[in-house]
Design a protein around this motif. Structure first.
Motif, PDB file in Angstrom:
ATOM      1  N   GLU A   1       0.828  -1.206   0.000  1.00 30.89           N
ATOM      2  CA  GLU A   1       0.000   0.000   0.000  1.00 30.89           C
ATOM      3  C   GLU A   1       0.860   1.253   0.000  1.00 30.89           C
ATOM      4  OE1 GLU A   1      -3.435   2.313   2.618  1.00 30.89           O
ATOM      5  OE2 GLU A   1      -2.548   0.463   3.377  1.00 30.89           O
ATOM      6  N   LYS A   2       1.911   1.264   0.830  1.00 36.36           N
ATOM      7  CA  LYS A   2       2.774   2.441   0.905  1.00 36.36           C
ATOM      8  C   LYS A   2       3.538   2.672  -0.391  1.00 36.36           C
ATOM      9  CE  LYS A   2       3.464   2.761   5.892  1.00 36.36           C
ATOM     10  NZ  LYS A   2       4.453   2.842   6.989  1.00 36.36           N
ATOM     11  N   LEU A   3       3.765   1.601  -1.150  1.00 33.64           N
ATOM     12  CA  LEU A   3       4.423   1.732  -2.456  1.00 33.64           C
ATOM     13  C   LEU A   3       3.421   2.056  -3.554  1.00 33.64           C
ATOM     14  CD1 LEU A   3       6.892  -1.283  -2.156  1.00 33.64           C
ATOM     15  CD2 LEU A   3       7.541   1.132  -2.349  1.00 33.64           C
ATOM     16  N   ASP A   4       2.171   2.319  -3.154  1.00 30.80           N
ATOM     17  CA  ASP A   4       1.078   2.657  -4.072  1.00 30.80           C
ATOM     18  C   ASP A   4       0.728   1.492  -4.995  1.00 30.80           C
ATOM     19  OD1 ASP A   4      -0.837   4.561  -4.709  1.00 30.80           O
ATOM     20  OD2 ASP A   4       0.248   5.220  -6.498  1.00 30.80           O
ATOM     21  N   ARG A   5       1.010   0.288  -4.558  1.00 32.94           N
ATOM     22  CA  ARG A   5       0.620  -0.911  -5.300  1.00 32.94           C
ATOM     23  C   ARG A   5      -0.651  -1.468  -4.665  1.00 32.94           C
ATOM     24  NH1 ARG A   5       5.955  -4.525  -5.647  1.00 32.94           N
ATOM     25  NH2 ARG A   5       4.411  -5.974  -6.522  1.00 32.94           N
ATOM     26  N   ILE A   6      -1.692  -0.650  -4.721  1.00 34.35           N
ATOM     27  CA  ILE A   6      -2.910  -0.950  -3.982  1.00 34.35           C
ATOM     28  C   ILE A   6      -3.617  -2.181  -4.547  1.00 34.35           C
ATOM     29  CG2 ILE A   6      -5.153  -0.031  -3.270  1.00 34.35           C
ATOM     30  CD1 ILE A   6      -3.922   2.739  -3.334  1.00 34.35           C
ATOM     31  N   GLU A   7      -3.591  -2.335  -5.870  1.00 37.10           N
ATOM     32  CA  GLU A   7      -4.251  -3.491  -6.478  1.00 37.10           C
ATOM     33  C   GLU A   7      -3.608  -4.795  -6.011  1.00 37.10           C
ATOM     34  OE1 GLU A   7      -4.306  -2.989 -10.673  1.00 37.10           O
ATOM     35  OE2 GLU A   7      -5.953  -1.539 -10.642  1.00 37.10           O
ATOM     36  N   ALA A   8      -2.331  -4.762  -5.678  1.00 37.01           N
ATOM     37  CA  ALA A   8      -1.657  -5.952  -5.154  1.00 37.01           C
ATOM     38  C   ALA A   8      -1.909  -6.115  -3.654  1.00 37.01           C
ATOM     39  CB  ALA A   8      -0.157  -5.870  -5.422  1.00 37.01           C
TER      40      ALA A   8
ATOM     41  N   SER B   1     -10.397  -0.919   4.081  1.00 33.73           N
ATOM     42  CA  SER B   1     -11.314   0.195   3.817  1.00 33.73           C
ATOM     43  C   SER B   1     -10.584   1.334   3.117  1.00 33.73           C
ATOM     44  CB  SER B   1     -11.926   0.680   5.134  1.00 33.73           C
ATOM     45  OG  SER B   1     -12.726   1.825   4.925  1.00 33.73           O
ATOM     46  N   ARG B   2      -9.387   1.646   3.600  1.00 35.11           N
ATOM     47  CA  ARG B   2      -8.603   2.736   3.017  1.00 35.11           C
ATOM     48  C   ARG B   2      -8.180   2.418   1.583  1.00 35.11           C
ATOM     49  NH1 ARG B   2      -4.973   3.140   6.924  1.00 35.11           N
ATOM     50  NH2 ARG B   2      -3.611   1.613   5.951  1.00 35.11           N
ATOM     51  N   CYS B   3      -7.782   1.174   1.331  1.00 32.41           N
ATOM     52  CA  CYS B   3      -7.331   0.794  -0.017  1.00 32.41           C
ATOM     53  C   CYS B   3      -8.468   0.897  -1.028  1.00 32.41           C
ATOM     54  CB  CYS B   3      -6.757  -0.619   0.002  1.00 32.41           C
ATOM     55  SG  CYS B   3      -5.078  -0.740   0.634  1.00 32.41           S
TER      56      CYS B   3
ATOM     57  N   VAL C   1       1.620   9.477  -4.585  1.00 30.21           N
ATOM     58  CA  VAL C   1       0.433  10.338  -4.543  1.00 30.21           C
ATOM     59  C   VAL C   1       0.601  11.430  -3.486  1.00 30.21           C
ATOM     60  CG1 VAL C   1      -2.049  10.403  -4.057  1.00 30.21           C
ATOM     61  CG2 VAL C   1      -1.081   8.523  -5.395  1.00 30.21           C
ATOM     62  N   GLU C   2       1.135  11.076  -2.331  1.00 30.22           N
ATOM     63  CA  GLU C   2       1.355  12.070  -1.265  1.00 30.22           C
ATOM     64  C   GLU C   2       2.376  13.113  -1.701  1.00 30.22           C
ATOM     65  OE1 GLU C   2       0.393   8.884   2.326  1.00 30.22           O
ATOM     66  OE2 GLU C   2       2.452   9.342   1.750  1.00 30.22           O
ATOM     67  N   GLN C   3       3.423  12.677  -2.372  1.00 33.40           N
ATOM     68  CA  GLN C   3       4.412  13.624  -2.889  1.00 33.40           C
ATOM     69  C   GLN C   3       3.782  14.545  -3.924  1.00 33.40           C
ATOM     70  OE1 GLN C   3       8.254  11.781  -3.999  1.00 33.40           O
ATOM     71  NE2 GLN C   3       7.573   9.988  -2.853  1.00 33.40           N
ATOM     72  N   ALA C   4       2.907  13.973  -4.775  1.00 37.75           N
ATOM     73  CA  ALA C   4       2.249  14.781  -5.803  1.00 37.75           C
ATOM     74  C   ALA C   4       1.328  15.830  -5.182  1.00 37.75           C
ATOM     75  CB  ALA C   4       1.459  13.877  -6.749  1.00 37.75           C
ATOM     76  N   LYS C   5       0.612  15.448  -4.119  1.00 32.79           N
ATOM     77  CA  LYS C   5      -0.260  16.412  -3.437  1.00 32.79           C
ATOM     78  C   LYS C   5       0.552  17.569  -2.873  1.00 32.79           C
ATOM     79  CE  LYS C   5      -4.025  13.279  -2.119  1.00 32.79           C
ATOM     80  NZ  LYS C   5      -4.728  12.616  -0.990  1.00 32.79           N
TER      81      LYS C   5
END
Length: 453
Positions: free
Chosen positions: A131-138, A167-169, A321-325
């Motif tokens: 999740e932290k690596l933004d690999r949410i689908e995995a 829930s967050r994912c 995503v957090e860096q982009a925000k």
């Protein structure tokens, strides 16, 4: 022969009995459809020599290798596994997400050395790293599998972590309905256990508030936030209270209460400033900066300082995503200061971080990029980005979040004197917010005439 290498039935049975007792298991706990409890008793007493298949089955349940049951030589490997698991969890806490993911993968590749509790920790760590690596689908399939783990007790710390993460994912994947369903079910489960309100309620509730907000259900988010604040004050630690005030601040933003939102978020930051979760502190600083920039009389220099500090931390510990925000907020800060070149650089950097994935944040970054280009009198590229933003938005499920971006797009078109495009964007914003198109009597009359003809 050394006693540690003794594979006699007596020694094999003794090792099985010792390990079972250490783990607090009964003989029945080791039994299966192929191995009865009475047969386990005969093995432990040295009256039966187990086959290789039976040894392998028992080793899996006892969290050791078959070789250890046969020879007793494998204790160091189990201890080494414990150390590796502790290292992987420490790497995850320190933000070394890639390194921790690799370590968890290596541990799970040798499940025979993991007892059930260690395997559960490794799988939770693996999902968290993904999740932290933004690999949410995995991450989602791992979390879904964990929810079906029969050893996972409802209301336990691990159960709560998994429920919150799942829930967050789903929320971050855009499935707000399922995210809310999971959060509400988790809260109902906690309530049904008849326990006093715990930190678990606070964690689940804070996640649920964010999902309500994304759906545009501001009233429900507000009511839950008001319910959680006194609970957090009484039962929560500083981090738990900070999380509640953080989400309460987001609710206040949605209710257009900017001053209250800034005060709540500042309070959350003060509570979490000493937390060892540097990533959470950085995100809170970013939220404070964003609210500062949105205020009627913004302290832009203060916001810029907070964002520059945040950017350094998120570069090491945050997701893309957090860096982009953060880059988007930096774009706004430099735009307010009239520093077009810096603003343009941060807007392009945000788009680069988000890649080609379907992210609402990418639309937000592109709209800012277009605005800056138009301010710099580069209309061709600016208009091209506005059209691209509109195309991107059409691919998203309507939500409160997409409604805001459609509204932003409409405002930019309006400032350019493009009335047709502005009206279309405003109409899309109304539809995304759930507001239906008004009744058109002329159109109804025309349809009626066609039907009569």
């Amino acid at each position: 022969m050394d006693q540690a290498e003794d594979a006699s039935p007596v020694e094999v049975g003794r090792r099985i009995r010792v390990l079972r007792t250490k783990l607090g298991l009964k003989q029945q706990d080791l039994a299966s459809t192929d191995i009865s409890a009475s047969y386990i008793s005969l093995i432990e007493s040295g009256k039966r020599a187990p086959s290789d298949a039976v040894v392998a089955s028992l080793a899996g349940k006892l969290g050791c290798s078959p070789d250890h049951l046969r020879t007793g030589r494998d204790d160091h490997a189990v201890e080494d596994t414990r150390l590796k698991l502790a290292f992987a969890e420490m790497a995850l806490r320190n933000g070394d997400n890639g390194e921790s993911l690799q370590a968890f993968g290596e541990l799970l590749a040798k499940p025979v050395l993991l007892d059930p509790a260690m395997r559960l920790r490794a799988r939770i760590g693996q999902a968290t790293a993904l999740e932290k690596l933004d690999r949410i689908e995995a991450a989602i399939p791992v979390l879904e599998e964990l929810t079906r783990n029969p050893s996972l007790a409802a209301g336990s710390d691990a159960w709560c972590r998994i429920s919150v993460a799942l829930s967050r994912c789903y929320r971050n994947m855009g499935d707000i309905t399922l995210s809310i369903e999971i959060g509400e079910q988790a809260l109902a489960t906690l309530d049904s256990l008849g326990l006093d309100v715990t930190v678990d309620h606070i964690q689940v509730g804070a996640t649920l508030i964010a999902s309500y907000l994304m759906r545009g259900d501001i009233t429900r988010a507000h009511l839950l936030a008001q319910k959680l604040i006194p609970v957090a004050e009484e039962h929560g630690g500083r981090a738990g209270r900070g999380a509640v005030y953080w989400n309460a601040g987001l609710v206040a933003v949605s209710r257009r209460q900017r001053s209250e939102a800034l005060a709540l978020t500042e309070r959350a930051l003060a509570m979490m400033a000493d937390d060892d979760n540097l990533r959470h502190v950085a995100i809170l600083k970013m939220n404070v900066a964003w609210l500062e920039l949105e205020s009627p009389q913004p302290d832009t220099q203060r916001a810029l300082g907070l964002l520059e500090d945040t950017a350094q931390t998120l570069a090491e510990l945050g997701t893309a995503v957090e860096q982009a925000k953060c880059e988007i907020c930096l774009t706004d800060a430099h735009t307010q200061l009239g520093q077009w070149d810096d603003a343009l650089m941060h807007a392009r950097r945000a788009l680069g971080l988000l890649g080609s994935g379907p992210r609402v944040e990418a639309v937000s970054a592109r709209l800012r990029l277009a605005e800056i280009l138009l301010l710099r009198e580069e209309p061709e590229e600016g208009l091209r980005n506005l059209h691209a933003a509109a195309r991107q938005l059409r691919h998203f499920t309507p939500s409160y979040e997409t409604a805001q971006e459609w509204r932003h797009l409409g405002d930019v078109w309006k400032r350019q004197g493009r009335t047709k495009e502005a009206l279309e964007a405003y109409e899309q914003a109304l539809q995304a917010s759930g507001m239906p198109t008004t009744y058109d009597p002329a159109q109804a009359a025309a349809l009626s005439r066609q039907h009569q003809d």
